[in-house]
Scaffold this motif. Structure first.
Motif, PDB file in Angstrom:
ATOM      1  N   GLY A  12      32.710  50.109  43.551  1.00 54.09           N
ATOM      2  CA  GLY A  12      33.962  49.441  43.885  1.00 54.09           C
ATOM      3  C   GLY A  12      34.074  48.032  43.347  1.00 54.09           C
ATOM      4  N   PHE A  13      33.608  47.814  42.107  1.00 55.67           N
ATOM      5  CA  PHE A  13      33.609  46.482  41.501  1.00 55.67           C
ATOM      6  C   PHE A  13      34.908  46.269  40.736  1.00 55.67           C
ATOM      7  CE2 PHE A  13      31.859  43.669  37.964  1.00 55.67           C
ATOM      8  CZ  PHE A  13      31.896  42.517  38.731  1.00 55.67           C
ATOM      9  N   PHE A  14      35.552  45.105  40.952  1.00 58.77           N
ATOM     10  CA  PHE A  14      36.839  44.826  40.332  1.00 58.77           C
ATOM     11  C   PHE A  14      36.809  43.449  39.685  1.00 58.77           C
ATOM     12  CE2 PHE A  14      41.517  43.570  41.308  1.00 58.77           C
ATOM     13  CZ  PHE A  14      41.886  43.827  40.000  1.00 58.77           C
ATOM     14  N   ILE A  15      37.116  43.402  38.386  1.00 64.65           N
ATOM     15  CA  ILE A  15      37.306  42.142  37.672  1.00 64.65           C
ATOM     16  C   ILE A  15      38.774  42.045  37.302  1.00 64.65           C
ATOM     17  CG2 ILE A  15      36.659  40.757  35.679  1.00 64.65           C
ATOM     18  CD1 ILE A  15      34.062  42.330  35.516  1.00 64.65           C
ATOM     19  N   ASP A  16      39.499  41.100  37.892  1.00 67.46           N
ATOM     20  CA  ASP A  16      40.929  40.949  37.616  1.00 67.46           C
ATOM     21  C   ASP A  16      41.131  39.964  36.469  1.00 67.46           C
ATOM     22  OD1 ASP A  16      43.605  41.311  37.821  1.00 67.46           O
ATOM     23  OD2 ASP A  16      43.833  40.417  39.796  1.00 67.46           O
ATOM     24  N   HIS A  17      41.944  40.333  35.511  1.00 69.55           N
ATOM     25  CA  HIS A  17      42.189  39.547  34.287  1.00 69.55           C
ATOM     26  C   HIS A  17      40.914  39.504  33.452  1.00 69.55           C
ATOM     27  CE1 HIS A  17      46.066  38.650  35.936  1.00 69.55           C
ATOM     28  NE2 HIS A  17      45.518  38.085  36.993  1.00 69.55           N
ATOM     29  N   GLY A  18      39.928  38.742  33.861  1.00 71.54           N
ATOM     30  CA  GLY A  18      38.587  38.902  33.338  1.00 71.54           C
ATOM     31  C   GLY A  18      38.116  37.951  32.267  1.00 71.54           C
ATOM     32  N   THR A  19      38.977  37.432  31.429  1.00 65.53           N
ATOM     33  CA  THR A  19      38.519  36.616  30.315  1.00 65.53           C
ATOM     34  C   THR A  19      37.636  35.472  30.810  1.00 65.53           C
ATOM     35  OG1 THR A  19      40.555  37.094  29.127  1.00 65.53           O
ATOM     36  CG2 THR A  19      39.243  35.250  28.333  1.00 65.53           C
ATOM     37  N   GLY A  20      36.464  35.327  30.201  1.00 63.74           N
ATOM     38  CA  GLY A  20      35.560  34.239  30.548  1.00 63.74           C
ATOM     39  C   GLY A  20      34.581  34.549  31.657  1.00 63.74           C
ATOM     40  N   VAL A  21      34.627  35.741  32.233  1.00 66.20           N
ATOM     41  CA  VAL A  21      33.655  36.105  33.272  1.00 66.20           C
ATOM     42  C   VAL A  21      32.271  36.258  32.645  1.00 66.20           C
ATOM     43  CG1 VAL A  21      32.909  38.005  34.782  1.00 66.20           C
ATOM     44  CG2 VAL A  21      35.247  37.160  34.898  1.00 66.20           C
ATOM     45  N   VAL A  22      31.256  35.678  33.320  1.00 71.83           N
ATOM     46  CA  VAL A  22      29.864  35.778  32.873  1.00 71.83           C
ATOM     47  C   VAL A  22      29.012  36.220  34.053  1.00 71.83           C
ATOM     48  CG1 VAL A  22      27.871  34.549  31.934  1.00 71.83           C
ATOM     49  CG2 VAL A  22      30.176  33.952  31.155  1.00 71.83           C
ATOM     50  N   ILE A  23      28.254  37.304  33.880  1.00 74.62           N
ATOM     51  CA  ILE A  23      27.371  37.821  34.922  1.00 74.62           C
ATOM     52  C   ILE A  23      25.979  37.928  34.334  1.00 74.62           C
ATOM     53  CG2 ILE A  23      26.892  39.751  36.479  1.00 74.62           C
ATOM     54  CD1 ILE A  23      29.894  40.389  36.424  1.00 74.62           C
ATOM     55  N   GLY A  24      25.054  37.124  34.841  1.00 76.94           N
ATOM     56  CA  GLY A  24      23.723  37.022  34.273  1.00 76.94           C
ATOM     57  C   GLY A  24      22.827  38.213  34.563  1.00 76.94           C
ATOM     58  N   GLU A  25      21.726  38.257  33.855  1.00 74.05           N
ATOM     59  CA  GLU A  25      20.812  39.403  33.837  1.00 74.05           C
ATOM     60  C   GLU A  25      20.285  39.807  35.209  1.00 74.05           C
ATOM     61  OE1 GLU A  25      16.524  40.597  31.745  1.00 74.05           O
ATOM     62  OE2 GLU A  25      17.164  38.490  31.859  1.00 74.05           O
ATOM     63  N   THR A  26      19.932  38.842  36.053  1.00 77.66           N
ATOM     64  CA  THR A  26      19.306  39.181  37.335  1.00 77.66           C
ATOM     65  C   THR A  26      20.280  39.078  38.509  1.00 77.66           C
ATOM     66  OG1 THR A  26      18.475  36.912  37.673  1.00 77.66           O
ATOM     67  CG2 THR A  26      17.042  38.451  36.481  1.00 77.66           C
ATOM     68  N   SER A  27      21.563  39.034  38.210  1.00 76.21           N
ATOM     69  CA  SER A  27      22.563  39.027  39.285  1.00 76.21           C
ATOM     70  C   SER A  27      22.510  40.342  40.055  1.00 76.21           C
ATOM     71  CB  SER A  27      23.973  38.847  38.707  1.00 76.21           C
ATOM     72  OG  SER A  27      24.089  37.635  37.998  1.00 76.21           O
ATOM     73  N   ILE A  28      22.760  40.249  41.366  1.00 79.72           N
ATOM     74  CA  ILE A  28      22.880  41.434  42.216  1.00 79.72           C
ATOM     75  C   ILE A  28      24.223  41.342  42.926  1.00 79.72           C
ATOM     76  CG2 ILE A  28      21.938  42.726  44.164  1.00 79.72           C
ATOM     77  CD1 ILE A  28      19.194  41.618  43.481  1.00 79.72           C
ATOM     78  N   ILE A  29      25.072  42.338  42.726  1.00 79.78           N
ATOM     79  CA  ILE A  29      26.425  42.329  43.281  1.00 79.78           C
ATOM     80  C   ILE A  29      26.595  43.540  44.181  1.00 79.78           C
ATOM     81  CG2 ILE A  29      28.882  42.417  42.712  1.00 79.78           C
ATOM     82  CD1 ILE A  29      28.241  41.054  40.075  1.00 79.78           C
ATOM     83  N   GLY A  30      27.046  43.292  45.409  1.00 85.59           N
ATOM     84  CA  GLY A  30      27.189  44.354  46.397  1.00 85.59           C
ATOM     85  C   GLY A  30      28.465  45.168  46.225  1.00 85.59           C
ATOM     86  N   ARG A  31      28.781  45.926  47.254  1.00 89.12           N
ATOM     87  CA  ARG A  31      29.922  46.844  47.220  1.00 89.12           C
ATOM     88  C   ARG A  31      31.236  46.091  47.393  1.00 89.12           C
ATOM     89  NH1 ARG A  31      30.030  49.419  51.603  1.00 89.12           N
ATOM     90  NH2 ARG A  31      31.018  51.377  50.943  1.00 89.12           N
ATOM     91  N   HIS A  32      32.248  46.543  46.674  1.00 89.41           N
ATOM     92  CA  HIS A  32      33.626  46.061  46.830  1.00 89.41           C
ATOM     93  C   HIS A  32      33.740  44.552  46.650  1.00 89.41           C
ATOM     94  CE1 HIS A  32      34.410  50.103  48.084  1.00 89.41           C
ATOM     95  NE2 HIS A  32      33.602  50.007  49.114  1.00 89.41           N
ATOM     96  N   VAL A  33      33.149  44.076  45.574  1.00 85.42           N
ATOM     97  CA  VAL A  33      33.253  42.658  45.197  1.00 85.42           C
ATOM     98  C   VAL A  33      34.358  42.511  44.170  1.00 85.42           C
ATOM     99  CG1 VAL A  33      32.067  40.766  44.006  1.00 85.42           C
ATOM    100  CG2 VAL A  33      30.865  42.112  45.753  1.00 85.42           C
ATOM    101  N   ARG A  34      35.114  41.415  44.297  1.00 88.94           N
ATOM    102  CA  ARG A  34      36.217  41.156  43.370  1.00 88.94           C
ATOM    103  C   ARG A  34      36.021  39.797  42.710  1.00 88.94           C
ATOM    104  NH1 ARG A  34      42.037  40.415  45.881  1.00 88.94           N
ATOM    105  NH2 ARG A  34      41.248  42.195  47.078  1.00 88.94           N
ATOM    106  N   LEU A  35      36.083  39.757  41.374  1.00 90.59           N
ATOM    107  CA  LEU A  35      36.000  38.515  40.615  1.00 90.59           C
ATOM    108  C   LEU A  35      37.281  38.314  39.824  1.00 90.59           C
ATOM    109  CD1 LEU A  35      32.448  38.776  38.931  1.00 90.59           C
ATOM    110  CD2 LEU A  35      32.997  38.032  41.252  1.00 90.59           C
ATOM    111  N   TYR A  36      37.649  37.064  39.665  1.00 91.56           N
ATOM    112  CA  TYR A  36      38.782  36.724  38.805  1.00 91.56           C
ATOM    113  C   TYR A  36      38.273  36.058  37.525  1.00 91.56           C
ATOM    114  CZ  TYR A  36      41.991  37.999  42.529  1.00 91.56           C
ATOM    115  OH  TYR A  36      42.696  38.701  43.472  1.00 91.56           O
ATOM    116  N   GLN A  37      39.199  35.716  36.644  1.00 91.96           N
ATOM    117  CA  GLN A  37      38.833  35.211  35.329  1.00 91.96           C
ATOM    118  C   GLN A  37      38.000  33.926  35.421  1.00 91.96           C
ATOM    119  OE1 GLN A  37      41.907  35.383  36.573  1.00 91.96           O
ATOM    120  NE2 GLN A  37      43.168  33.632  36.012  1.00 91.96           N
ATOM    121  N   ALA A  38      37.139  33.759  34.408  1.00 90.97           N
ATOM    122  CA  ALA A  38      36.332  32.547  34.225  1.00 90.97           C
ATOM    123  C   ALA A  38      35.329  32.300  35.342  1.00 90.97           C
ATOM    124  CB  ALA A  38      37.242  31.319  34.056  1.00 90.97           C
TER     125      ALA A  38
END
Length: 318
Positions: free
Chosen positions: A207-233
């Motif tokens: 349930g991962f959602f990136i809205d718009h998205g340009t400029g999003v950076v997610i590093g190698e050891t990141s851990i992201i749980g359920r139903h997380v929402r990120l916006y641009q940059a």
């Protein structure tokens, strides 16, 4: 002109000095190989163009009605999926063999690498149904999270965030199976076209959602749980880069954030270091965060400025 006359002619025109340039480039190339102790085993790397075609084929096999051929009929779906997978996976075997041959510490033949590649790609292929299920949750999250989305079909074919996540989900499985170079190349294909940079080593739940998205950076050891929402940059990055006794960067350490379930991170937020963003939290736009926060926190830029008269939190990175 006779064949003998052609043989006597130089390979390149010396009007532009090409022969000398070719010679100089060969010398530089050989020096580089010698420096890396690869003089007798020049690198033959996986091909980015071929991997892009492989991912396109896998996408069509995963979503044949929407990413496959426009005139597909129900009775022909299984044949299309099988044929498309066969072509894509055979190409992938070759690319995996190239990576295995390139990264082998002991010199091996391409055929030996190919036999190992077949085993790995078979394992990868067996996980594709699970990848499709995960992608369904991501598409649904995008549809439910964006009031502008009119259908899940629109989300799949139009949203750059979904394009990047498809590449990531495929690449993450390859990364888990020990093919980090191919995995990274696949996510960089999406990075080039969407502006979204997700390292294939990151762990991202359903349930991962990136809205718009340009400029999003997610590093190698990141851990992201359920139903997380990120916006641009949004950046989920490292706070610092430790070095060893020789001054070389220490690689592989856990240096990126943990984002728990049901978190929303708004545009321009920068979250650095191995910190935890508690479940249900909301991070406002342009926040710079370098310390853990408990569940259900609401962090805004105004709060950050009030933390100290200087406007800097005591844990902020320098």
């Amino acid at each position: 002109m006779s064949q003998d006359t052609k043989k006597d002619q130089p390979l390149f025109s010396d009007e532009l000095g090409i022969s000398q340039i070719v010679s100089d480039l060969r010398a530089v190339r050989q020096a580089s190989l010698e420096h890396r102790n690869r003089l007798n085993r020049p690198p033959k790397l996986p091909a980015r163009k071929v991997l892009a075609e492989v991912v396109d084929g896998l996408g069509a096999a995963l979503f044949p009605n929407r990413l496959g051929l426009p005139d597909l009929r129900e009775e022909g779906l299984d044949y299309f999926v099988g044929h498309t997978l066969d072509v894509a996976l055979r190409e992938l075997v070759t690319q995996v063999a190239l990576e295995l041959n390139f990264s082998a510490e002991i010199a091996t033949t391409f055929e030996e690498s190919r036999e190992q590649a077949i085993v790995l790609v078979r394992d990868f292929a067996s996980r594709l149904p699970a990848v499709r299920k995960l992608l369904d949750t991501d598409i649904r999250a995008a549809y439910e999270g964006d009031p502008a989305a009119r259908s899940v079909d629109e989300v799949l074919v139009c949203y750059p965030g979904i394009n990047a996540i498809i590449h990531y989900r495929i690449a993450h499985v390859l990364h888990q199976l020990g093919m980090p170079l191919i995995a990274r190349m696949i996510t960089e294909i999406a990075h080039s076209s969407t502006g979204i940079d997700i390292h294939p080593g990151a762990q991202i739940a359903e349930g991962f959602f990136i809205d718009h998205g340009t400029g999003v950076v997610i590093g190698e050891t990141s851990i992201i749980g359920r139903h997380v929402r990120l916006y641009q940059a949004v950046t989920l990055g490292a706070k610092r880069f430790p070095v060893d006794a020789d001054g070389a960067l220490v690689k592989g350490n856990e240096r990126h954030p943990i984002v728990e379930d049901d978190v929303v991170i708004y545009a321009g937020a920068t979250i650095l270091g191995r910190i935890t963003i508690g479940r249900g939290s909301v991070i406002g736009g342009n926040v710079w965060l370098t310390y853990s926060i408990p569940p259900n926190s609401n962090i805004t830029q105004a709060q950050m400025k009030e933390a100290l008269p200087s406007g800097r939190h005591p844990d902020a990175a320098t």
